[in-house]
Motif scaffolding. Structure first.
Motif, short mmCIF file in Angstrom:
data_model
loop_
_atom_site.label_atom_id
_atom_site.label_comp_id
_atom_site.label_asym_id
_atom_site.label_seq_id
_atom_site.Cartn_x
_atom_site.Cartn_y
_atom_site.Cartn_z
N GLN A 21 -5.52 -0.46 3.26
CA GLN A 21 -6.45 -1.56 3.55
C GLN A 21 -7.52 -1.12 4.57
N ASP A 22 -7.07 -0.65 5.74
CA ASP A 22 -8.03 -0.33 6.81
C ASP A 22 -8.89 0.87 6.45
N GLY A 23 -8.27 1.86 5.78
CA GLY A 23 -9.01 3.05 5.37
C GLY A 23 -10.22 2.67 4.54
N LYS A 41 -5.70 11.60 1.30
CA LYS A 41 -4.76 10.73 0.56
C LYS A 41 -3.53 11.51 0.14
N ARG A 42 -2.41 10.81 0.07
CA ARG A 42 -1.20 11.52 -0.38
C ARG A 42 -1.10 11.43 -1.89
N ARG A 43 -0.34 12.35 -2.44
CA ARG A 43 -0.17 12.36 -3.88
C ARG A 43 0.83 11.27 -4.27
N ASP A 67 -0.58 15.02 3.46
CA ASP A 67 0.61 14.23 3.75
C ASP A 67 0.92 14.38 5.25
N LEU A 68 1.29 13.28 5.87
CA LEU A 68 1.64 13.28 7.29
C LEU A 68 2.72 14.32 7.61
N ASN A 69 3.55 14.61 6.61
CA ASN A 69 4.69 15.50 6.84
C ASN A 69 4.39 16.96 6.55
N ASN A 88 -6.65 8.33 12.53
CA ASN A 88 -5.30 8.50 12.01
C ASN A 88 -4.70 7.14 11.63
N LEU A 89 -4.92 6.76 10.38
CA LEU A 89 -4.47 5.44 9.90
C LEU A 89 -3.23 5.53 9.02
N ALA A 90 -2.85 6.71 8.59
CA ALA A 90 -1.74 6.82 7.63
C ALA A 90 -0.42 6.42 8.29
N ALA A 132 -4.00 4.61 15.21
CA ALA A 132 -3.70 3.23 14.80
C ALA A 132 -2.40 2.77 15.44
N SER A 133 -2.50 2.27 16.67
CA SER A 133 -1.32 1.69 17.33
C SER A 133 -1.20 0.22 16.90
N SER A 134 -0.06 -0.39 17.26
CA SER A 134 0.23 -1.70 16.67
C SER A 134 0.79 -2.69 17.70
N ILE A 184 -4.74 -0.92 19.86
CA ILE A 184 -3.49 -1.68 19.68
C ILE A 184 -3.87 -2.91 18.86
N LEU A 185 -3.79 -2.74 17.55
CA LEU A 185 -4.31 -3.79 16.67
C LEU A 185 -3.22 -4.82 16.36
N PHE A 186 -3.59 -6.09 16.52
CA PHE A 186 -2.71 -7.17 16.09
C PHE A 186 -2.93 -7.34 14.58
N ASN A 187 -2.06 -8.16 13.94
CA ASN A 187 -2.12 -8.25 12.47
C ASN A 187 -3.54 -8.49 11.98
N HIS A 188 -3.93 -7.73 10.98
CA HIS A 188 -5.23 -7.98 10.37
C HIS A 188 -5.07 -7.89 8.86
N GLU A 189 -5.72 -8.81 8.22
CA GLU A 189 -5.48 -9.06 6.80
C GLU A 189 -6.83 -9.06 6.07
N SER A 190 -6.75 -9.14 4.76
CA SER A 190 -7.98 -9.18 3.97
C SER A 190 -7.56 -9.32 2.51
N ARG A 192 -7.80 -7.11 0.57
CA ARG A 192 -7.28 -5.79 0.20
C ARG A 192 -5.92 -5.50 0.83
N ARG A 193 -5.31 -6.47 1.48
CA ARG A 193 -3.99 -6.29 2.09
C ARG A 193 -2.98 -5.99 0.99
N GLY A 194 -2.00 -5.13 1.28
CA GLY A 194 -0.96 -4.81 0.31
C GLY A 194 -0.25 -6.08 -0.15
N1 NAP Z 1 -2.70 -4.11 8.98
C1 NAP Z 1 -2.18 -4.45 10.14
O1 NAP Z 1 -1.97 -5.62 10.45
C2 NAP Z 1 -1.88 -3.37 11.15
C3 NAP Z 1 -1.69 -3.75 12.50
C4 NAP Z 1 -1.48 -2.75 13.45
C5 NAP Z 1 -1.45 -1.43 13.07
N2 NAP Z 1 -1.59 -1.10 11.76
C6 NAP Z 1 -1.56 0.32 11.41
O2 NAP Z 1 -2.88 0.66 11.00
C7 NAP Z 1 -2.83 1.64 9.97
C8 NAP Z 1 -3.56 1.13 8.74
O3 NAP Z 1 -2.95 -0.08 8.31
P1 NAP Z 1 -3.16 -0.64 6.84
O4 NAP Z 1 -2.96 -2.10 6.92
O5 NAP Z 1 -4.38 -0.08 6.25
O6 NAP Z 1 -1.88 -0.01 6.11
P2 NAP Z 1 -1.65 0.31 4.56
O7 NAP Z 1 -2.55 -0.51 3.71
O8 NAP Z 1 -0.19 0.27 4.32
O9 NAP Z 1 -2.15 1.83 4.44
C9 NAP Z 1 -1.38 2.90 4.90
C10 NAP Z 1 -1.95 4.18 4.36
O10 NAP Z 1 -1.13 5.28 4.80
C11 NAP Z 1 -0.84 6.10 3.66
N3 NAP Z 1 0.40 6.82 3.86
C12 NAP Z 1 1.65 6.32 3.96
N4 NAP Z 1 2.53 7.32 4.14
C13 NAP Z 1 1.84 8.48 4.15
C14 NAP Z 1 2.17 9.86 4.29
N5 NAP Z 1 3.43 10.24 4.46
N6 NAP Z 1 1.19 10.77 4.26
C15 NAP Z 1 -0.11 10.40 4.09
N7 NAP Z 1 -0.50 9.13 3.92
C16 NAP Z 1 0.47 8.17 3.96
C17 NAP Z 1 -0.79 5.13 2.50
O11 NAP Z 1 -0.91 5.82 1.29
P3 NAP Z 1 -0.53 5.12 -0.13
O12 NAP Z 1 -1.76 4.36 -0.54
O13 NAP Z 1 -0.22 6.28 -0.99
O14 NAP Z 1 0.65 4.23 0.13
C18 NAP Z 1 -2.01 4.26 2.83
O15 NAP Z 1 -3.19 4.92 2.46
C19 NAP Z 1 -1.36 1.94 9.75
O16 NAP Z 1 -1.00 3.04 10.55
C20 NAP Z 1 -0.66 0.69 10.25
O17 NAP Z 1 0.65 0.98 10.66
C21 NAP Z 1 -1.83 -2.03 10.80
#
Ligand code: NAP
Length: 336
Positions: A21-23, A41-43, A67-69, A88-90, A132-134, A184-190, A192-194
């Motif tokens: 979503q954030d990416g 992006k990861r495979r 991949d993060l790993n 670093n959003l992954a 991306a802290s939370s 330090i992001l609080f919940n954010h939605e859209s 495009r949220r999962g």
């Molecule tokens: N949304 C919120 O409310 C919120 C609040 C605070 C902090 N955060 C943090 O902000 C960041 C972005 O949030 P988001 O809402 O955009 O999350 P998201 O939609 O779940 O996106 C996470 C991304 O990380 C990728 N990913 C997961 N595991 C991975 C790995 N091992 N190697 C490489 N890439 C990997 C995912 O790839 P796939 O598409 O393949 O799954 C996806 O692109 C995250 O770190 C989240 O923890 C989010």
């Protein structure tokens, strides 16, 4: 020196979690500002680039497998592109799921951040790094609203890993004089949220119920309170943090908190639906350890970054439902 100097001297940004979503919101913002963006992006076995598909034709947008790993791949990519800014959003970002796959979650978030920081320290020490802290890091802390100094009391494997990564970023900033900032992001939605996250689950279900494609909505704890903002606004805050001369940590929040039940009622009332007719509580959807109350104090971001959220609770609920309604309408047309 950072950044491959191109003919027009544009900056290069490296974004992990680009398919999330954030990416997707961040890449749109960076491309609009003239950056060259390397999306990491990861495979996956099925294509999951739908959030960034509309950006493919932009010649400044390059996708790379990552991949993060994977330490060697991390070093290889940072060396190849020498980015000016790293975001670093992954993460495995689903808190409830982190109780099911804690090792994968913690390795990715904690060690993955360490791998990336190390590569940046050695290869691009003058680059700027966003972590991306939370708000989940505050967990069991009862003393809300939370600011940058509030005690971190994580209550899930996800939050424990985020605390590790957050502390590590601070350590690299101080130990190596690196420009590392954490939001330090609080919940954010859209829209495009999962689809497995509670807000999106609600808006999508309401859109499907309204159009006769679904009847029941299964949810867990409705009483958890969250400070909900719009992901597009929060992506802007990430970029602003990296434009500062001095790196720092910032709470990004709306300063308002609402229960899951309130979000549900807001969406269903906007859709003209009766919650009680469709709602089913499923105990399997409760977290083993709940964080009951999250409320952020975004004063520092307001004062130092001149950042404020533009979209708040009611508008967000309406925006998400309206877009899901159109999405379901398109799906229905395709089925016919
Ligand atoms: N949304 C919120 O409310 C919120 C609040 C605070 C902090 N955060 C943090 O902000 C960041 C972005 O949030 P988001 O809402 O955009 O999350 P998201 O939609 O779940 O996106 C996470 C991304 O990380 C990728 N990913 C997961 N595991 C991975 C790995 N091992 N190697 C490489 N890439 C990997 C995912 O790839 P796939 O598409 O393949 O799954 C996806 O692109 C995250 O770190 C989240 O923890 C989010």
């Amino acid at each position: 020196m950072t950044g491959i100097v191109t003919a027009d001297h544009k900056k290069t940004a490296f974004v992990t979690g680009v398919t999330g979503q954030d990416g997707s919101y961040l890449v749109e913002l960076l491309l609009n500002k003239g950056y060259r963006v390397i999306g990491a992006k990861r495979r996956t076995s099925t294509i999951c680039t739908d959030r960034v598909d509309h950006l493919f034709e932009d010649k400044n947008f390059i996708l790379e497998y990552y991949d993060l790993n994977d330490t060697s791949r991390t070093w290889q990519l940072i060396n190849k592109y020498r980015p000016d800014e790293i975001y670093n959003l992954a993460a495995m970002s689903h808190v409830r799921v982190s109780f099911d796959i804690p090792e994968n979650t913690v390795d990715g978030i904690a060690m993955g951040t360490l791998r990336l920081l190390n590569a940046c320290k050695e290869l691009v020490p003058d680059s700027k790094f966003y972590q991306a802290s939370s708000s989940e890091m505050f967990g069991d802390n009862p003393n809300y609203p939370f600011n940058e100094e509030s005690k971190l009391m994580p209550a899930s494997p996800y939050a424990c890993a985020k605390v590790f990564a957050h502390n590590l970023c601070r350590n690299y900033r101080l130990a190596y004089n690196m420009h590392v900032s954490s939001g330090i992001l609080f919940n954010h939605e859209s829209p495009r949220r999962g689809e497995t996250f509670v807000t999106r689950k609600i808006t999508l279900a309401a859109a499907k119920i309204k159009q006769g494609l679904q009847d029941r909505l299964f949810l867990g704890n409705l009483e958890a309170k969250r400070d909900w903002g719009f992901a597009g606004d929060y992506a802007e805050a990430m970029w602003i943090m990296l434009q500062q001369d001095v790196p720092d940590d910032y709470v990004i929040a709306t300063g308002e908190t609402h229960t899951v039940r309130e979000f549900l009622e807001e969406v269903f009332s906007h859709a003209g639906l009766d919650v009680e007719k469709h709602l089913h509580i499923d105990p399997r959807l409760f977290r083993p350890h709940e964080v009951p109350y999250l409320l952020g104090n975004p004063e520092k971001a307001k004062n130092k970054l001149n950042w404020e959220p533009k979209i708040t609770f009611k508008k967000l609920a309406k925006k998400m439902y309206d877009e899901d309604y159109e999405l379901v309408k398109r799906l229905k047309r395709r089925i016919k």
